[in-house]
Write an enzyme that holds these catalytic residues in place. Structure first.
Site, short mmCIF file in Angstrom:
data_model
loop_
_atom_site.label_atom_id
_atom_site.label_comp_id
_atom_site.label_asym_id
_atom_site.label_seq_id
_atom_site.Cartn_x
_atom_site.Cartn_y
_atom_site.Cartn_z
N ASP A 151 0.26 -7.35 1.08
CA ASP A 151 0.25 -6.23 2.21
C ASP A 151 1.99 -6.20 2.16
O ASP A 151 2.64 -5.35 2.70
CB ASP A 151 -0.11 -5.13 3.51
N SER B 112 4.50 2.04 7.50
CA SER B 112 4.32 1.44 7.01
C SER B 112 5.37 0.54 6.11
O SER B 112 5.81 1.63 5.50
CB SER B 112 3.30 1.07 6.43
N HIS C 266 0.41 -1.39 -0.08
CA HIS C 266 0.18 0.19 0.08
C HIS C 266 0.68 1.31 -0.10
O HIS C 266 0.26 2.49 -0.19
CB HIS C 266 -0.87 0.37 1.72
#
Length: 342
Positions: free
Chosen positions: A121, A197, A91
């Site tokens: 992901d 992230s 993402h």
């Protein structure tokens, strides 16, 4: 008498020649916890990178006009091979028109996408540099609940930010943006924020055991990382093929609870299944004879109690392979043969 007097005077505590107490150094004040976090951060931080992402977005200030604008974002990642391969989240880089990487020493380089897998992901990007400092990859199966972990990343662009916590739980499942479940997710209370992230979650030995992937924003201390064993498998396939191949049978369904009488009558090992709501025209399931209203209860030799169970079984190994599909139709158990497609 004079000699004795001199001895007493020399023992006077107010004598300027008396030794002064030595102040302890900062290193001596570090306890075991601090020392472990410090050592892990010093070992892994040189491998952590800041990823700058650019997207093109259409802006329509008026109904009759349109112009393109560049939208920027950022995330984290870490070098895992000496020749420039970097692991991060899907993402973070999905849909990017341009990728840039800033190394821990301040060097900024262009990067290219090698491959991504939205279902876990995870993504791999690469920079054209050799002799880099790769992070050591650990074994996520060896960690325990309560174990100390350290998260390193770039929240809100603040490079190489270090937070610490413990493994809160193991074996969690987390829904990816594609709708599939990511299995074997690590839950931690090490503080994560937007921008973390893709950064590493490491042990006190400085071994990466997870890729930080998600935060539940309304809560506190609910943070998640994709297990490094999953990441190693996915990264290898992305470097080799640029994508992850998964099976597909062309079914839209919903989870349903089966009547106890149906379970006993058909000797089923599950109490629920997948109700077929619709079928892809001329898809694998349609060609196999599956109909709307059927309930899928097994795929091959594996019981299926939910859509997530079926997703886990539709792996690359099943693409193009004839597999038995067990369904209930009108209360009767049927065996169909389906050939999943990529």
């Amino acid at each position: 008498m004079k000699r004795a007097l001199r001895l007493v005077l020399n023992e006077n505590p107010h004598n300027s020649r008396a030794p002064q107490p030595v102040e302890p150094s900062d290193d001596g004040l570090l306890d075991a916890y601090s020392a472990a976090v410090t050592a892990a951060a010093e070992k892994v931080s040189p491998s952590v990178v800041n990823i700058e992402v650019r997207h093109n977005a259409d802006i329509r200030p008026a109904a009759s006009s349109r112009r393109s604008a560049e939208v920027r974002g950022s995330g984290s990642g870490f070098v895992f091979t000496p020749d420039g391969f970097i692991l991060t989240n899907s993402h973070v880089v999905h849909g990017a028109t341009k990728l840039g990487v800033t190394l821990s020493d301040g060097r900024s380089l262009e990067a290219r996408l090698i491959g991504e897998d939205p279902d876990t992901d995870l993504a791999v990007i690469r920079i054209d540099r050799n002799q880099l400092n790769p992070a050591a990859l650990g074994d996520s199966k060896s960690i325990r609940v309560g174990q100390l972990v350290v998260a390193i990343g770039n929240p809100y662009g603040f490079q190489c930010t270090v937070t610490a916590g413990v493994v809160s739980a193991l074996g969690r499942s987390l829904r990816s943006q594609s709708g599939r479940l990511i299995d074997d997710v690590i839950q931690t209370d090490a503080a994560l924020n937007p921008g973390n992230s893709g950064g590493p979650l490491v042990t006190s030995r400085g071994e990466v055991i997870g890729v930080n992937t998600a935060v539940i924003l309304p809560a506190q201390g609910l943070c998640f990382a994709t297990a490094i064993n999953t990441a190693k498998f996915v990264a290898g396939l992305l470097i080799r093929d640029g994508k992850i191949r998964r099976g597909h049978i062309g079914v839209a369904g919903q989870n349903v609870v089966l009547h106890r009488r149906q379970v006993l009558r058909n000797n089923l090992s599950v109490g629920s299944g997948i109700l077929v709501v619709s079928l892809e025209s001329n898809g694998p399931a349609s060609r196999a004879g599956l109909k709307e209203g059927d309930v899928i209860v097994a795929y091959g030799k594996h019981p299926v109690s939910s859509i997530d169970d079926l997703h886990r079984l539709l792996t690359e190994e099943h693409v193009g392979v004839k597999t038995e599909l067990t369904v209930l139709r009108g209360g009767e158990k049927l065996m169909l043969v389906v050939v999943p497609e990529e």
